[in-house]
Design a protein around this motif. Structure first.
Motif, PDB file in Angstrom:
ATOM      1  N   MET A   1       0.931  -1.263  -0.211  1.00 20.31           N
ATOM      2  CA  MET A   1      -0.030   0.147  -0.065  1.00 20.31           C
ATOM      3  C   MET A   1       0.807   1.366   0.105  1.00 20.31           C
ATOM      4  N   GLU A   2       0.446   2.149  -0.364  1.00 21.01           N
ATOM      5  CA  GLU A   2       1.127   3.507  -0.638  1.00 21.01           C
ATOM      6  C   GLU A   2       1.483   4.098   0.424  1.00 21.01           C
ATOM      7  N   LYS A   3       2.598   4.629   0.902  1.00 23.51           N
ATOM      8  CA  LYS A   3       2.767   5.451   2.258  1.00 23.51           C
ATOM      9  C   LYS A   3       2.175   6.501   2.105  1.00 23.51           C
ATOM     10  N   GLY A   4       2.052   7.072   3.425  1.00 25.22           N
ATOM     11  CA  GLY A   4       1.343   8.132   3.827  1.00 25.22           C
ATOM     12  C   GLY A   4       0.106   8.044   4.100  1.00 25.22           C
ATOM     13  N   GLY A   5      -0.745   9.053   4.131  1.00 26.15           N
ATOM     14  CA  GLY A   5      -2.087   8.695   4.596  1.00 26.15           C
ATOM     15  C   GLY A   5      -2.012   8.926   6.040  1.00 26.15           C
ATOM     16  N   PHE A   6      -3.105   8.295   6.669  1.00 24.48           N
ATOM     17  CA  PHE A   6      -3.511   8.371   8.290  1.00 24.48           C
ATOM     18  C   PHE A   6      -2.477   7.843   8.945  1.00 24.48           C
ATOM     19  N   VAL A   7      -2.000   6.619   8.647  1.00 27.09           N
ATOM     20  CA  VAL A   7      -1.108   5.979   9.641  1.00 27.09           C
ATOM     21  C   VAL A   7       0.377   6.268   9.651  1.00 27.09           C
ATOM     22  N   LEU A   8       0.812   6.493   8.431  1.00 20.71           N
ATOM     23  CA  LEU A   8       2.394   7.155   8.037  1.00 20.71           C
ATOM     24  C   LEU A   8       2.325   8.182   7.477  1.00 20.71           C
ATOM     25  N   PRO A   9       3.407   9.182   7.549  1.00 20.43           N
ATOM     26  CA  PRO A   9       4.116   8.957   8.756  1.00 20.43           C
ATOM     27  C   PRO A   9       3.785   9.909   9.938  1.00 20.43           C
ATOM     28  N   PHE A  10       2.753  10.325  10.214  1.00 21.24           N
ATOM     29  CA  PHE A  10       2.225  11.419  11.215  1.00 21.24           C
ATOM     30  C   PHE A  10       2.746  11.008  12.488  1.00 21.24           C
ATOM     31  N   PHE A  11       2.777   9.674  12.934  1.00 27.13           N
ATOM     32  CA  PHE A  11       3.059   9.255  14.154  1.00 27.13           C
ATOM     33  C   PHE A  11       4.102   8.338  14.295  1.00 27.13           C
TER      34      PHE A  11
ATOM     35  N   GLU B   1       2.576  11.570  -0.532  1.00 19.14           N
ATOM     36  CA  GLU B   1       1.490  12.004  -1.048  1.00 19.14           C
ATOM     37  C   GLU B   1       0.152  11.956  -0.472  1.00 19.14           C
ATOM     38  N   GLY B   2      -0.069  11.135   0.529  1.00 20.10           N
ATOM     39  CA  GLY B   2      -1.368  10.932   1.249  1.00 20.10           C
ATOM     40  C   GLY B   2      -1.354  11.604   2.634  1.00 20.10           C
ATOM     41  N   ASP B   3      -0.195  12.351   3.058  1.00 19.45           N
ATOM     42  CA  ASP B   3      -0.103  13.120   4.319  1.00 19.45           C
ATOM     43  C   ASP B   3      -0.950  14.198   4.291  1.00 19.45           C
ATOM     44  N   PHE B   4      -1.484  14.861   3.343  1.00 19.37           N
ATOM     45  CA  PHE B   4      -2.364  15.879   3.399  1.00 19.37           C
ATOM     46  C   PHE B   4      -3.776  15.864   2.693  1.00 19.37           C
ATOM     47  N   SER B   5      -3.883  14.408   2.434  1.00 13.65           N
ATOM     48  CA  SER B   5      -5.111  14.103   1.555  1.00 13.65           C
ATOM     49  C   SER B   5      -6.439  14.308   2.675  1.00 13.65           C
ATOM     50  N   ASN B   6      -7.345  14.742   1.800  1.00 13.61           N
ATOM     51  CA  ASN B   6      -8.816  14.448   2.455  1.00 13.61           C
ATOM     52  C   ASN B   6      -9.787  14.282   1.228  1.00 13.61           C
TER      53      ASN B   6
ATOM     54  N   SER C   1      -5.767   8.271   1.912  1.00 15.67           N
ATOM     55  CA  SER C   1      -6.559   9.558   1.765  1.00 15.67           C
ATOM     56  C   SER C   1      -7.057  10.077   2.903  1.00 15.67           C
ATOM     57  N   PHE C   2      -6.349   9.472   3.880  1.00 18.82           N
ATOM     58  CA  PHE C   2      -6.820   9.892   5.239  1.00 18.82           C
ATOM     59  C   PHE C   2      -5.505  10.769   5.825  1.00 18.82           C
ATOM     60  N   GLY C   3      -5.489  11.890   5.419  1.00 19.55           N
ATOM     61  CA  GLY C   3      -4.445  12.414   5.803  1.00 19.55           C
ATOM     62  C   GLY C   3      -4.584  13.594   6.905  1.00 19.55           C
TER      63      GLY C   3
END
Length: 211
Positions: free
Chosen positions: A1-11, A85-90, A198-200
């Protein structure tokens, strides 16, 4: 699965990135701004150091060195903590579903028993819930066993309830086969649905504004 989004890498536990973002959230900034501020600070640090070190030099040289240091600080920080890419997605969608969700407004996390991204999401949920006590979260483990729901409960603690659900055709349509899937619901209906990619942080700010 693409990195970013909700789980990675915010925490990312015990990282400078995590410490700085967590600090900004704690003092009241939005998750989106808290994600951006560390990168902006790197530019500011470079500028301050450049001006300080070159304060007695010619203006042109001071500008060159300051720009170089700004780029160096920002580049180094970005190399260590890249923005995915997914870090700021909504990017949510509005589903048409007959699935009955909770009566009160809730965030439902559709998960699989052994999905690593689903399991990782429990750490983020705990962190978010600790700063947003009004948030109501439920984990629905698709085709899970009692042992699976117990495992999730141990991971997420009091931040969410955990239950097993049969992965019906309707639920599968909502998730589109991707997990975890995040469903904002109210009055027993799904309002918005996000996939993990898409859950950034912008999505989190949008969810929190609902409670």
């Amino acid at each position: 699965m693409e990195k970013g989004g909700f789980v990675l890498p915010f925490f990312l536990p015990h990282s400078l990135n995590y410490i700085m973002e967590n600090f900004f959230v704690t003092i009241g900034f939005s998750y989106t701004l808290s994600k951006l501020l560390p990168y902006l600070l790197m530019l500011l640090f470079g500028l301050i150091i450049g001006i300080t070190v070159m304060r007695k030099r010619k203006k042109s040289l001071k500008v060159i060195v300051s720009v170089f240091l700004m780029a160096a600080f920002f580049g180094l920080y970005f190399a260590i903590y890249p923005i995915y890419e997914g870090d700021f997605s909504n990017n949510f969608y509005v589903p048409k579903s007959k699935v009955e969700f909770p009566s009160s407004k809730s965030l439902i996390v559709l998960s699989l028993p052994n999905c690593p991204f689903c399991i990782q999401s429990t750490e983020s949920i705990k962190a978010f819930k600790s700063k947003n006590s009004k948030l109501k979260v439920e984990y629905w483990i698709m085709n899970g066993t009692p042992a699976d729901s117990l495992k999730y409960k141990k991971l997420v603690g009091e931040a969410a309830t955990c239950s097993n659900k049969k992965n019906t055709t309707e639920l599968f349509k909502i998730s589109k086969g991707g997990y975890p899937t995040f469903v904002l619901s109210d009055h027993k209906k799904a309002l918005k649905v996000w996939g993990n990619e898409s859950f950034g942080v912008r999505a989190w700010d949008a969810v929190i504004s609902e409670f």
